[in-house]
Every structure is written in C-alpha cells, then in structure tokens.
Scaffold this motif. Structure first.
Motif, PDB file in Angstrom:
ATOM      1  N   GLU A  82       0.831  -1.219   0.000  1.00 47.81           N
ATOM      2  CA  GLU A  82       0.000   0.000   0.000  1.00 47.81           C
ATOM      3  C   GLU A  82       0.860   1.261   0.000  1.00 47.81           C
ATOM      4  OE1 GLU A  82      -4.208  -1.780   1.598  1.00 47.81           O
ATOM      5  OE2 GLU A  82      -2.874  -0.884   3.102  1.00 47.81           O
ATOM      6  N   ALA A  83       2.001   1.205   0.698  1.00 53.23           N
ATOM      7  CA  ALA A  83       2.903   2.375   0.692  1.00 53.23           C
ATOM      8  C   ALA A  83       3.454   2.621  -0.714  1.00 53.23           C
ATOM      9  CB  ALA A  83       4.045   2.155   1.684  1.00 53.23           C
ATOM     10  N   ALA A  84       3.583   1.544  -1.492  1.00 52.62           N
ATOM     11  CA  ALA A  84       4.079   1.688  -2.870  1.00 52.62           C
ATOM     12  C   ALA A  84       2.977   2.184  -3.805  1.00 52.62           C
ATOM     13  CB  ALA A  84       4.628   0.361  -3.363  1.00 52.62           C
ATOM     14  N   GLY A  85       1.727   2.208  -3.298  1.00 51.70           N
ATOM     15  CA  GLY A  85       0.614   2.656  -4.141  1.00 51.70           C
ATOM     16  C   GLY A  85      -0.170   1.506  -4.738  1.00 51.70           C
ATOM     17  N   GLY A  86       0.086   0.298  -4.264  1.00 51.13           N
ATOM     18  CA  GLY A  86      -0.645  -0.858  -4.775  1.00 51.13           C
ATOM     19  C   GLY A  86      -1.909  -1.127  -3.968  1.00 51.13           C
ATOM     20  N   GLU A  87      -2.806  -1.956  -4.524  1.00 56.04           N
ATOM     21  CA  GLU A  87      -4.033  -2.328  -3.809  1.00 56.04           C
ATOM     22  C   GLU A  87      -3.876  -3.725  -3.236  1.00 56.04           C
ATOM     23  OE1 GLU A  87      -7.825  -1.675  -5.814  1.00 56.04           O
ATOM     24  OE2 GLU A  87      -6.691  -0.471  -7.265  1.00 56.04           O
ATOM     25  N   TRP A  88      -4.337  -3.918  -2.022  1.00 52.44           N
ATOM     26  CA  TRP A  88      -4.223  -5.176  -1.278  1.00 52.44           C
ATOM     27  C   TRP A  88      -5.622  -5.674  -1.016  1.00 52.44           C
ATOM     28  CZ3 TRP A  88      -0.884  -8.797   0.006  1.00 52.44           C
ATOM     29  CH2 TRP A  88      -1.086  -9.580   1.155  1.00 52.44           C
ATOM     30  N   ARG A  89      -5.953  -6.890  -1.457  1.00 53.04           N
ATOM     31  CA  ARG A  89      -7.343  -7.346  -1.428  1.00 53.04           C
ATOM     32  C   ARG A  89      -7.549  -8.629  -0.635  1.00 53.04           C
ATOM     33  NH1 ARG A  89     -10.217  -5.486  -6.075  1.00 53.04           N
ATOM     34  NH2 ARG A  89      -9.677  -3.312  -6.379  1.00 53.04           N
ATOM     35  N   GLU A  90      -8.816  -9.013  -0.571  1.00 54.56           N
ATOM     36  CA  GLU A  90      -9.209 -10.325  -0.039  1.00 54.56           C
ATOM     37  C   GLU A  90      -8.810 -11.381  -1.072  1.00 54.56           C
ATOM     38  OE1 GLU A  90     -11.002 -10.606   3.072  1.00 54.56           O
ATOM     39  OE2 GLU A  90     -10.276  -8.541   3.098  1.00 54.56           O
ATOM     40  N   SER A  91      -8.718 -12.652  -0.633  1.00 52.00           N
ATOM     41  CA  SER A  91      -8.225 -13.702  -1.525  1.00 52.00           C
ATOM     42  C   SER A  91      -9.254 -14.102  -2.585  1.00 52.00           C
ATOM     43  CB  SER A  91      -7.870 -14.932  -0.703  1.00 52.00           C
ATOM     44  OG  SER A  91      -9.035 -15.465  -0.114  1.00 52.00           O
ATOM     45  N   GLY A  92      -8.752 -14.709  -3.663  1.00 47.66           N
ATOM     46  CA  GLY A  92      -9.610 -15.224  -4.731  1.00 47.66           C
ATOM     47  C   GLY A  92      -8.853 -15.255  -6.050  1.00 47.66           C
ATOM     48  N   CYS A  93      -9.548 -15.724  -7.070  1.00 54.14           N
ATOM     49  CA  CYS A  93      -8.915 -15.826  -8.397  1.00 54.14           C
ATOM     50  C   CYS A  93      -8.754 -14.452  -9.044  1.00 54.14           C
ATOM     51  CB  CYS A  93      -9.753 -16.716  -9.305  1.00 54.14           C
ATOM     52  SG  CYS A  93      -9.865 -18.420  -8.727  1.00 54.14           S
ATOM     53  N   SER A  94      -9.727 -13.590  -8.793  1.00 53.82           N
ATOM     54  CA  SER A  94      -9.617 -12.188  -9.168  1.00 53.82           C
ATOM     55  C   SER A  94      -9.258 -11.995 -10.643  1.00 53.82           C
ATOM     56  CB  SER A  94      -8.604 -11.504  -8.231  1.00 53.82           C
ATOM     57  OG  SER A  94      -8.444 -10.154  -8.532  1.00 53.82           O
ATOM     58  N   MET A  95      -8.231 -11.220 -10.897  1.00 52.39           N
ATOM     59  CA  MET A  95      -7.869 -10.806 -12.253  1.00 52.39           C
ATOM     60  C   MET A  95      -7.216 -11.917 -13.068  1.00 52.39           C
ATOM     61  SD  MET A  95      -5.904  -7.288 -12.983  1.00 52.39           S
ATOM     62  CE  MET A  95      -6.995  -5.966 -12.511  1.00 52.39           C
ATOM     63  N   CYS A  96      -7.024 -13.092 -12.469  1.00 50.29           N
ATOM     64  CA  CYS A  96      -6.501 -14.202 -13.265  1.00 50.29           C
ATOM     65  C   CYS A  96      -7.455 -14.530 -14.395  1.00 50.29           C
ATOM     66  CB  CYS A  96      -6.282 -15.440 -12.400  1.00 50.29           C
ATOM     67  SG  CYS A  96      -5.848 -16.892 -13.354  1.00 50.29           S
ATOM     68  N   LEU A  97      -8.755 -14.513 -14.101  1.00 49.10           N
ATOM     69  CA  LEU A  97      -9.734 -14.778 -15.164  1.00 49.10           C
ATOM     70  C   LEU A  97     -10.842 -13.741 -15.205  1.00 49.10           C
ATOM     71  CD1 LEU A  97     -12.120 -17.838 -14.608  1.00 49.10           C
ATOM     72  CD2 LEU A  97     -11.321 -16.313 -12.811  1.00 49.10           C
ATOM     73  N   GLY A  98     -10.754 -12.727 -14.365  1.00 51.58           N
ATOM     74  CA  GLY A  98     -11.662 -11.595 -14.504  1.00 51.58           C
ATOM     75  C   GLY A  98     -13.141 -11.922 -14.436  1.00 51.58           C
ATOM     76  N   MET A  99     -13.521 -12.898 -13.585  1.00 53.50           N
ATOM     77  CA  MET A  99     -14.945 -13.237 -13.479  1.00 53.50           C
ATOM     78  C   MET A  99     -15.674 -12.444 -12.425  1.00 53.50           C
ATOM     79  SD  MET A  99     -15.760 -17.238 -13.523  1.00 53.50           S
ATOM     80  CE  MET A  99     -17.514 -16.994 -13.307  1.00 53.50           C
ATOM     81  N   ASN A 100     -14.929 -11.869 -11.505  1.00 56.88           N
ATOM     82  CA  ASN A 100     -15.549 -11.260 -10.323  1.00 56.88           C
ATOM     83  C   ASN A 100     -15.604  -9.743 -10.434  1.00 56.88           C
ATOM     84  OD1 ASN A 100     -12.891 -10.571 -10.084  1.00 56.88           O
ATOM     85  ND2 ASN A 100     -12.865 -10.741  -7.859  1.00 56.88           N
TER      86      ASN A 100
END
Ligand code: SF4
Lengths: 194, 467
Positions: free
Chosen positions: B396-414
């Motif tokens: 987060e200090a680097a400006g990135g987003e930190w999320r809950e777990s899951g497949c997420s952007m691997c297949l972009g279903m959520n």
C-alpha cells in the motif's frame, strides 16, 4: 442421452491452432448454473464487437456457415481450462462434431461425455478440409469413419468405450454406479488407506 | 520386480477395476475439491437421481472464482459487490454444500481461498493421493507426489456420486531439470521455459514427473508453481516425488496425520519414489544455470522469451494474429514496453513466498504513474500471514491495492478486469486473448518481474531492479 450414429453436414472452417477454452466461451459466461442458453456465448469475443454487433469477417457470422454442424479447426483445439461449458456452448450453438489433428485432453473428455464428437485426422486430410470449407462430410460413429465428398473413408481414433456409450446413448454415470460392489470392496480392503 | 515410476505407484494403488480393451479403469479418488463454477450442474444431477454424495469426508468445497476481493460479511455485501448471476452461483454453492453435507470453506472461514492454495495449506493435499477438481490447475497438487488432475462437470458428478472416475492410463513424460537458479530468476521462469521448449501441446496425453537437482532444491511453494502450469504444456498432471521438504511443509497442518499416524504416513510416503530403471514414454532435459527471467509475448504460454531477448518472427497466420493482438513487434525485446496493470496473484503465484518476493522489490519504491498494481493473496490464511509480516503495508505504501483472496484478475470473473486494449504484466498462468477481460493483453511473468515492472512502469528486468 440420445444415441448418435451418423452426422452429415457441411463444414465450417476456423483455421487457427491452439484455440483455447477462453475463446470457445469467455469466463464471464461461466456464472450460469445450467447447461442451456449458451449458444450466444460460443466464441462471443470473436463473434461480436464491443457493441454486441456481429463481426462480419468472423467465419461463424458468414451466411455459408449457417446450419453447419461440423467445425473444422487447427491443431490442439480446446486447450486451457476444464470448463465443460465449452462443449455445452458448442452443442447449444448447433455443432455436433469438431475435426482437428489433436485435442486437449480435458476438452476431448468433456466433449465425449456430452455427445460432441471429437474427430482426429492426419495432416493430409486436415489440409484438404481446411482448403475446402463447406464440404459436405459424414461422420459414421459406429464405424469410426469420416466419409469425404469423394466417398473416401478415413478411420479416426476414438476410445472404444466412449464410442459404445455415444452410439447406444448410454450414460457413463449409470455404468459407474453398477460398479458399487467393487468400489465398496476396494474401500474396505485397500492395501494403502489414505 | 519391475521398476516403476512415481506415477505408476500412485496409479496402481487406486485401481478399483482394471482397464480392458473395452472399458477404462475405475480409479478411486482420495480427495475431491470443489468450487462454485463447475459444480451446480453436477449437484443437479445428484438431486435429479436422488443420489447422496458418496464420501463427504473426501470432499472439500470453497469459493474463489466469482468471489469479490472486497470483504463480504453479509449476503447484502455479496449482492452489492457481485453481479446478480455471480451472487446467485455463490448462494447456490452454499445451498448445495448444506444440502449434501459437504464441508464448505466459505466467507465465514479463515481458510477460504483459491482451491489450489487451500488444499496444501490445510494439509489435505498429501503424497500418494489421487486428487481431482473441476479445474484444470488441479495439477498444482502434484508437487506433493499426488496424482492430481482437472476434470469436467460431468466427471465432478461421477466423483460426487461414486468417489471414482473412468480413466485410461495416461503416458508418462520425465522432465529432468538440472542446475541452480541465477539471482532474480524463479520457478515461474523454469516452467515458462519448459512450456516454451515442449510447446503448449507438448504434454498432451501425458503425466509429467519433474525430477533433477534443480527441482529437489526448490521449496514446496516453488514446486507448486511448476506443477500448476503443467496443464499449460497440455499435460493433465505434473508430479514431484515427495522428500523431506514435502514432509516439513505438511507437518502440523490441520488435516495432515498426527502422532503415530504421521510416522506411519511418512514411512509410506518415502516409498513414493521412482525406481532406478523405471520407464517413461518420453524424457526431456533442461538446464537452468543460464536461465533468464521469462516473459510471454503472445496469446498462449508457449509464446515466451527471455526478458532481454528479441520476440521471434514466424509467418504462420496464427502467430501474426497473436502479435497483432498483443501489439508486439517481432525482432524487438519486450523490455521497456509500457504497461498499464500489474497483477500479483492466482494459484500460480499468490503464496506467502511470492508476495514476500514482490514486497522485497517494492519496498521503499512507488508504483510508476498511471500503473495500477493489484495484489491478491491466494487465501485468507496467506493474507493474514502476509499482514503479520507487514507485506500489505509495503504494497500500500508503494501505491498498490491489497485485497481479499480469490482468483480475481486471473480470469476476470468477479469484476476485477483489465480494460480493453490495456497491457498487463501478470503472475497468473494464462495469457489467452481476453483472459483478464475482453480485449485485455497479458504478459505472464514471475512475481519479481511483475513487481519490477510496476515500479518502472514498463516491462522491467528484476535482476537490475533488485536491491
Ligand atoms: S487463480 Fe486462475 S487459474 Fe487458478 S484456479 Fe483461479 S481462475 Fe483458475
């Protein structure tokens, strides 16, 4: 399942190698809880533009592809994910068989379990099919033969059990359930319990 | 006695009814992992036929593919964060698990996560088991010396109903990996190089066994990264023989054997090695002493080059189509190509060591202007462990987003997707057209390369970005 003995149709040719399951059906359509109404999802990102209008140059949108139920594609069709939505979408669209030189393992399994016949041909026959889109061919599943328009018969490899089930409309779960005695015995006597 | 391979041993132990010319083998399955996307139709078949789940104690369920990566504490959260269809599918999963008595690691569980991350983490994944899931990356679990492979939904139904599958014995492929990894190069680069060498259908019909000094020196998490992408080479399964690294990883995990059972298990597991002189249908050798960070340039994982090497040229129309889609030029390296999104996550590279490696690079830096960095831990447990180490703070200090777990952007279903035309450097496993969102372009890379690229704002070499 309906028994399948022969399929006769013109071919639609999609001459690309390594067509993956994300192209056959993009992930956003996987939220369905049924197997139906997936025809529109088949090849959706290749078929439609950003506004949902059919792309004229994509082969499935050309008038000559209408009604064809046999798809001829490049090598290694169906690579990628295990989504059974891929054969469901192709079947719902109207395909009954896919011809290639080689299929990804899970796709081929899934296709066989749903009555979408995967037909593997050699390079020469494949070349001829790619060069002659729209040719009328027959797949004779009982003989495991592809019949070309000049009546040439080419046999294709297909697992004997899977073919038997397709030709007779037998569902494999029924067959497995009949093995329940052997399964219980295995569970009770296995040498190496895990 | 004939010499047998690791695969032969595991397979032979699980044959309930041997195969014949007319019928495939009936193969027993020790562990069935299920997730929300590939199961509703299978539970439907059980319901239609009035069948129970054969072995609920061998079945573990979680939710990962369509789940939001924002916190979900109530049904209302779910409905706000997801599309109606995704929420419906997730609710159906809860209902099916409750109705059939299947243990579900759902939103209320500290153990929820990507199915291939939680299986090992819980200690459910063990040497010598047969493990299946309606998901092609089930190959991941082979890192423990299990025979683990992906199946379709019809077969999910078969396993739910009978704990068995109808299978023909696959062929075997030994891949010997020798040498030691240069600095800045990881197991992700090893597997990308292997896929580049044998091709995306090089393993079709085969189970791979990864062997050799390089594999032995890798951690369990690094071995999982390699086995995970076996499917990207066309193989359904990849295996590594278990050793002390494996046992150290499993000891004390919630579902691993305890006390005297543990000692007995380890004694059995030690037999799971390939005998000298065992046969494989094919063998391939790879040396990694000179390996570079690898990046994909095309639209399948076999289209891969060393990060400072020129993209090759080929007159094949499919190859041209891929370069056009990726907006990549033959003859030039990808190094320095501007990127829009960096995704660190997926069942390939979302474990603690992956996030730590990325954080080591990001520490004290800022993500380049205009670049979105999304970091998604593989499980809630990985998330908690990373937070205990302060990894979230670094990101987060680097400006990135930190999320809950899951497949997420691997297949972009959520809903976590890369916008059309945008270029992403991703630690996931598939760079297919539109995989991360319609029109999205994906470069696969290691967590080190991804983190370096986030800081530089372009495809960057971690060997020159390392502290
Ligand atoms: S992280 Fe990606 S590859 Fe892994 S299980 Fe999820 S969607 Fe599949």
């Amino acid at each position: 399942m309906e028994p399948i003995t022969t399929i006769t149709s013109q071919t639609t040719v999609l001459p690309l190698d390594d067509v993956d399951t994300d192209q056959i059906i993009p992930a956003r359509f996987l939220v369905s809880t049924g197997r139906e109404n997936l025809a529109e999802a088949a090849f959706a990102d290749w078929r439609y533009d950003a506004d949902g209008k059919p792309k004229r140059d994509f082969v499935l949108n050309r008038p000559e592809s209408k009604g064809a139920s046999i798809l001829v594609t490049g090598n290694n069709f169906g690579c990628g994910s295990s989504r059974e939505h891929a054969p469901w979408a192709l079947l719902d669209y109207g395909f009954r068989a896919v011809i290639s030189t080689d299929f990804a393992d899970i796709f081929r399994n899934n296709a066989l379990k749903n009555g979408l016949v995967p037909v593997i041909v050699d390079e020469a026959v494949h070349r001829w099919l790619l060069d002659n889109p729209g040719a009328e061919v027959t797949i004779n599943l009982e003989q495991a033969e592809l019949v070309l328009p000049d009546d040439r018969k080419v046999s294709f490899p297909i697992d004997g059990f899977a073919r038997y089930c397709l030709v007779n409309g037998i569902d494999q779960l029924g067959f497995l359930l009949q093995q329940s005695d052997a399964i219980s015995e295995y569970e009770q006597t296995r040498a190496w319990p895990v | 006695m004939t010499a047998t391979s690791l695969f032969d041993k595991v397979w032979d132990h699980h044959v309930v009814v041997p195969e014949t010319a007319d019928t495939p083998a009936v193969l027993y399955i020790d562990l069935h992992l299920v997730h929300e996307i590939t199961t509703p139709q299978a539970f439907g078949v059980l319901r239609d036929r009035g069948l129970p789940v054969h072995s609920t104690e061998r079945t573990i369920a979680t939710m990962d593919h369509a789940t939001p990566t924002r916190p979900v504490r109530s049904l209302k959260d779910l409905q706000t964060l997801s599309t109606a269809a995704a929420a419906e599918q997730i609710v159906a999963m809860e209902k099916n698990c409750a109705e059939f008595g299947v243990k579900l690691y759902g939103f209320d569980s500290d153990n929820r996560g990507i199915v291939h991350v939680i299986g090992p983490e819980l200690g459910a994944t063990q040497p010598g088991k047969t493990i299946v899931c309606g998901d092609s990356h089930t190959s991941t679990h082979g890192a423990f010396g299990a025979l683990a492979f992906g199946i379709g939904t019809t077969e999910v139904g078969h396993v739910l109903a009978t704990q068995c599958l109808l299978q023909r014995r696959p062929r075997t492929l030994a891949i010997d990996v020798e040498g030691s990894l240069p600095a800045g190069v990881t197991s992700k680069d090893i597997i990308l190089a292997i896929i580049g060498k044998i091709g995306v259908n090089g393993g079709t019909g085969h189970v791979i066994e990864y062997r050799g000094s390089a594999i032995r020196s890798l951690s369990m998490e690094a071995r999982m990264t390699i086995c995970n992408m076996s499917i990207e080479a066309g193989a359904r399964a990849g295996m590594v023989a278990p050793d002390d690294v494996t046992y150290d990883y499993l000891a004390g995990r919630p579902l691993a054997p305890k006390g005297a059972d543990w000692d007995k298990a380890v004694k059995r597991w030690r037999q799971l090695v390939t005998d000298d002189g065992a046969n494989y249908d094919r063998q391939v050798s790879v040396s990694i002493d000179e390996l570079k960070p690898m990046v994909t340039f095309g639209t399948n994982p076999g289209m891969v080059v060393g990060i400072d090497e020129a993209v090759p040229s080929d007159s094949d129309p499919g190859f041209q189509k891929a370069l056009n889609y990726m907006q990549v030029e033959a003859g030039k390296p990808l190094l320095g190509k501007p990127v829009n999104v960096v995704f660190i996550g997926s069942c390939t590279n979302s474990r603690l060591s992956d996030l730590q490696a990325a954080a080591d690079i990001l520490k004290g830096h800022r993500v380049a202007d205009g670049v979105k960095l999304l970091v998604v831990p593989g499980s809630q447990k990985v998330k908690a462990e990373a937070e205990a180490l302060g990894i979230d703070t670094v990101i987060e200090a680097a400006g990135g987003e930190w999320r809950e777990s899951g497949c997420s952007m691997c297949l972009g279903m959520n809903g976590d997707t890369v916008a059309p035309g945008k270029l992403s450097v991703s630690t996931s496993n598939r760079n297919f057209e539109g995989r991360q969102g319609t029109g999205a372009r994906t470069i696969l890379a290691s967590p080190l390369t991804a983190a370096a690229s986030a800081i530089r704002g372009c495809v960057a070499d971690p060997r020159t970005t390392l502290h």
